[in-house]
Enzyme design. Structure first.
Site, short mmCIF file in Angstrom:
data_model
loop_
_atom_site.label_atom_id
_atom_site.label_comp_id
_atom_site.label_asym_id
_atom_site.label_seq_id
_atom_site.Cartn_x
_atom_site.Cartn_y
_atom_site.Cartn_z
N HIS A 167 8.94 -3.26 3.68
CA HIS A 167 8.67 -3.61 2.35
C HIS A 167 9.75 -3.83 1.55
O HIS A 167 9.96 -4.82 0.65
CB HIS A 167 7.84 -2.17 1.63
CG HIS A 167 6.84 -1.91 2.41
ND1 HIS A 167 6.68 -0.33 3.00
CD2 HIS A 167 5.34 -2.41 2.50
CE1 HIS A 167 5.48 -0.37 3.51
NE2 HIS A 167 4.62 -1.60 3.26
N GLY B 129 4.73 -10.12 4.21
CA GLY B 129 5.61 -9.99 5.54
C GLY B 129 4.93 -10.69 6.35
O GLY B 129 3.52 -10.77 6.65
N ARG C 60 1.88 3.09 9.36
CA ARG C 60 1.22 3.79 10.34
C ARG C 60 2.17 4.28 11.38
O ARG C 60 1.64 5.13 12.38
CB ARG C 60 -0.05 2.90 10.89
CG ARG C 60 -0.81 2.48 9.60
CD ARG C 60 -2.23 1.80 10.40
NE ARG C 60 -3.39 1.66 9.40
CZ ARG C 60 -3.85 0.87 8.87
NH1 ARG C 60 -2.91 -0.55 8.76
NH2 ARG C 60 -4.56 0.70 7.99
N MET D 200 0.86 -1.30 0.13
CA MET D 200 0.14 -0.11 0.02
C MET D 200 0.73 1.29 -0.10
O MET D 200 0.48 2.57 0.39
CB MET D 200 -1.03 -0.14 1.10
CG MET D 200 -1.90 -1.01 1.28
SD MET D 200 -3.36 -0.69 2.01
CE MET D 200 -2.87 -0.44 3.60
N GLY D 201 2.01 1.02 -0.18
CA GLY D 201 2.90 2.31 -0.48
C GLY D 201 3.40 2.85 0.95
O GLY D 201 3.41 2.12 2.05
N LEU E 61 6.78 3.21 1.49
CA LEU E 61 7.59 2.36 1.76
C LEU E 61 8.49 2.57 2.83
O LEU E 61 9.11 3.47 2.97
CB LEU E 61 7.99 2.10 0.39
CG LEU E 61 7.26 1.69 -0.91
CD1 LEU E 61 7.91 1.34 -2.12
CD2 LEU E 61 6.49 0.43 -0.42
N HIS E 62 8.95 1.29 3.56
CA HIS E 62 10.03 1.32 4.38
C HIS E 62 10.96 0.15 4.41
O HIS E 62 10.44 -0.74 3.44
CB HIS E 62 9.49 1.56 5.93
CG HIS E 62 8.22 0.38 6.25
ND1 HIS E 62 8.46 -0.90 6.04
CD2 HIS E 62 6.91 0.50 6.55
CE1 HIS E 62 7.41 -1.38 6.41
NE2 HIS E 62 6.51 -0.64 6.62
N ASP F 119 2.16 -9.14 9.16
CA ASP F 119 0.67 -9.45 8.82
C ASP F 119 0.54 -10.94 8.65
O ASP F 119 0.05 -11.49 7.53
CB ASP F 119 0.34 -8.72 7.45
CG ASP F 119 0.45 -7.19 7.72
OD1 ASP F 119 -0.51 -6.40 8.24
OD2 ASP F 119 1.43 -6.64 7.25
P1 AMP Z 1 1.38 -2.71 3.52
O1 AMP Z 1 1.86 -1.74 2.58
O2 AMP Z 1 1.24 -2.33 4.86
O3 AMP Z 1 0.17 -3.42 2.95
O4 AMP Z 1 2.54 -4.12 3.40
C1 AMP Z 1 2.83 -4.60 2.14
C2 AMP Z 1 3.63 -5.65 2.67
O5 AMP Z 1 4.56 -5.51 3.29
C3 AMP Z 1 2.93 -6.71 3.39
O6 AMP Z 1 3.11 -8.08 3.02
C4 AMP Z 1 3.25 -6.72 4.78
O7 AMP Z 1 3.19 -7.69 5.78
C5 AMP Z 1 4.84 -6.38 4.48
N1 AMP Z 1 5.39 -5.57 5.88
C6 AMP Z 1 5.09 -4.59 6.25
N2 AMP Z 1 5.65 -4.16 7.40
C7 AMP Z 1 6.63 -5.09 7.49
C8 AMP Z 1 7.68 -5.16 8.32
N3 AMP Z 1 8.10 -4.51 9.34
N4 AMP Z 1 8.54 -6.35 8.04
C9 AMP Z 1 8.31 -7.18 7.07
N5 AMP Z 1 7.34 -7.06 6.15
C10 AMP Z 1 6.39 -6.06 6.24
#
Ligand code: AMP
Length: 283
Positions: free
Chosen positions: A37, A148, A188, A30-31, A33-34, A151
């Site tokens: 991601h 990741g 978040r 969902m962008g 990015l860190h 989740d």
């Molecule tokens: P999101 O943008 O929050 O939907 O996350 C996209 C993908 O990045 C999902 O598969 C998350 O589980 C993964 N992700 C988010 N935060 C982390 C993290 N701290 N460590 C590893 N994977 C992550």
């Protein structure tokens, strides 16, 4: 890196690669990015010929009172990070590209995986997740897709969907990337003010203390749950949504700890809702 915003262009770009026999790795996000991601992106880069990353804040997985409109966005920075990481295709569709007028078919997973943890606290959330991931899988048709463990319930739900609907994709789950003080990286986290950010440390601290207790021989799930609960409750600004000790594969609650165990936590600190977990194998 090619940046595409329509399904038709995405299809065309991956089709050419597939015709050349290239393997395709896909990372849905969902962008904002860190490094969490990017750990998925880097792994996809190592393991595939072509890497596709989507950035889409998916409206159908947010509840009516959740943070869809406030969700942090920084397209320019995200694209620079993806370019730097050697991504081949970035897919950034608008909401009406994924959900055009008249859209009416959803992927709904029934059963226990979606009815517990975040599925219980966020009705409709996983319906949005399975629907968008199914659409993206159909567009990209990846050989491997990267998610990741942060989740963890999402990973379990997606694995089940892939099995149930015969998607031809291998699901790869990747470890949680954390800040030096233990807080799991999350888009978040940016909502947290400095006091809340400091208080948020208790989430991972509680989980790490539970792991230490288990490593020292604790096998009673209720005791572990209470340890995590009381540790988090000692910080008044942190409101517990749930603390659960479950089987890491089927997410059912445990009484005695044995096999693959997950301790999963969701809290609210002010408005932001944060989740975290640890997974471990207990003899
Ligand atoms: P999101 O943008 O929050 O939907 O996350 C996209 C993908 O990045 C999902 O598969 C998350 O589980 C993964 N992700 C988010 N935060 C982390 C993290 N701290 N460590 C590893 N994977 C992550």
């Amino acid at each position: 890196m090619k940046t595409v915003t329509t399904s038709a262009r995405l299809r065309k770009a991956v089709k050419a690669a597939r015709r050349e026999g290239k393997t395709i790795g896909f990372v849905p996000t969902m962008g904002f990015l860190h490094a969490g991601h990017m750990s998925l992106v880097e792994r996809a880069r190592r393991e595939n010929d072509l890497v596709v990353v989507s950035i889409f804040v998916n409206p159908t997985q947010f509840g009516p009172n959740e943070d869809y409109h406030a969700y942090p966005r920084d397209e320019k920075r995200d694209l620079a990070m993806l370019e730097q990481a050697g991504v081949d295709i970035a897919f950034l569709p608008a909401a009406d590209e994924m959900y055009p007028k008249g859209f009416s078919t959803y992927v709904l997973q029934e059963g226990t995986l979606t009815g517990t943890l975040c599925g219980r606290s966020r009705p409709g959330h996983f319906r949005g997740v399975t629907t968008i991931v199914a659409k993206l899988f159909n567009l990209v048709r990846p050989d491997q897709a990267y998610f990741g463990q942060k989740d963890a319930q999402q990973v379990a739900v997606i694995r089940q969907m892939v099995k149930d609907l015969n998607f031809d994709v291998r699901i790869v789950d990747c470890p949680i990337v954390r800040e030096p003080d233990g807080l799991a990286l999350s888009s978040r986290n940016t909502y947290l003010d400095p006091d809340q950010r400091r208080d948020a440390r208790v989430i991972s601290q509680a989980l790490f203390e539970a792991r230490a207790a288990i490593e020292s021989g604790q096998r009673d799930a209720a005791a572990v749950r209470e340890l995590v609960r009381s540790r988090i409750a000692s910080v008044p600004s942190v409101m517990i949504d749930y603390v659960e000790v479950v089987d890491a594969d089927d997410l059912t609650p445990l009484q005695r700890l044995r096999g693959r165990v997950m301790i999963a936590v969701a809290v609210k600190i002010g408005r932001p809702r944060l989740i975290d977990n640890i997974q471990l194998t207990v003899q």
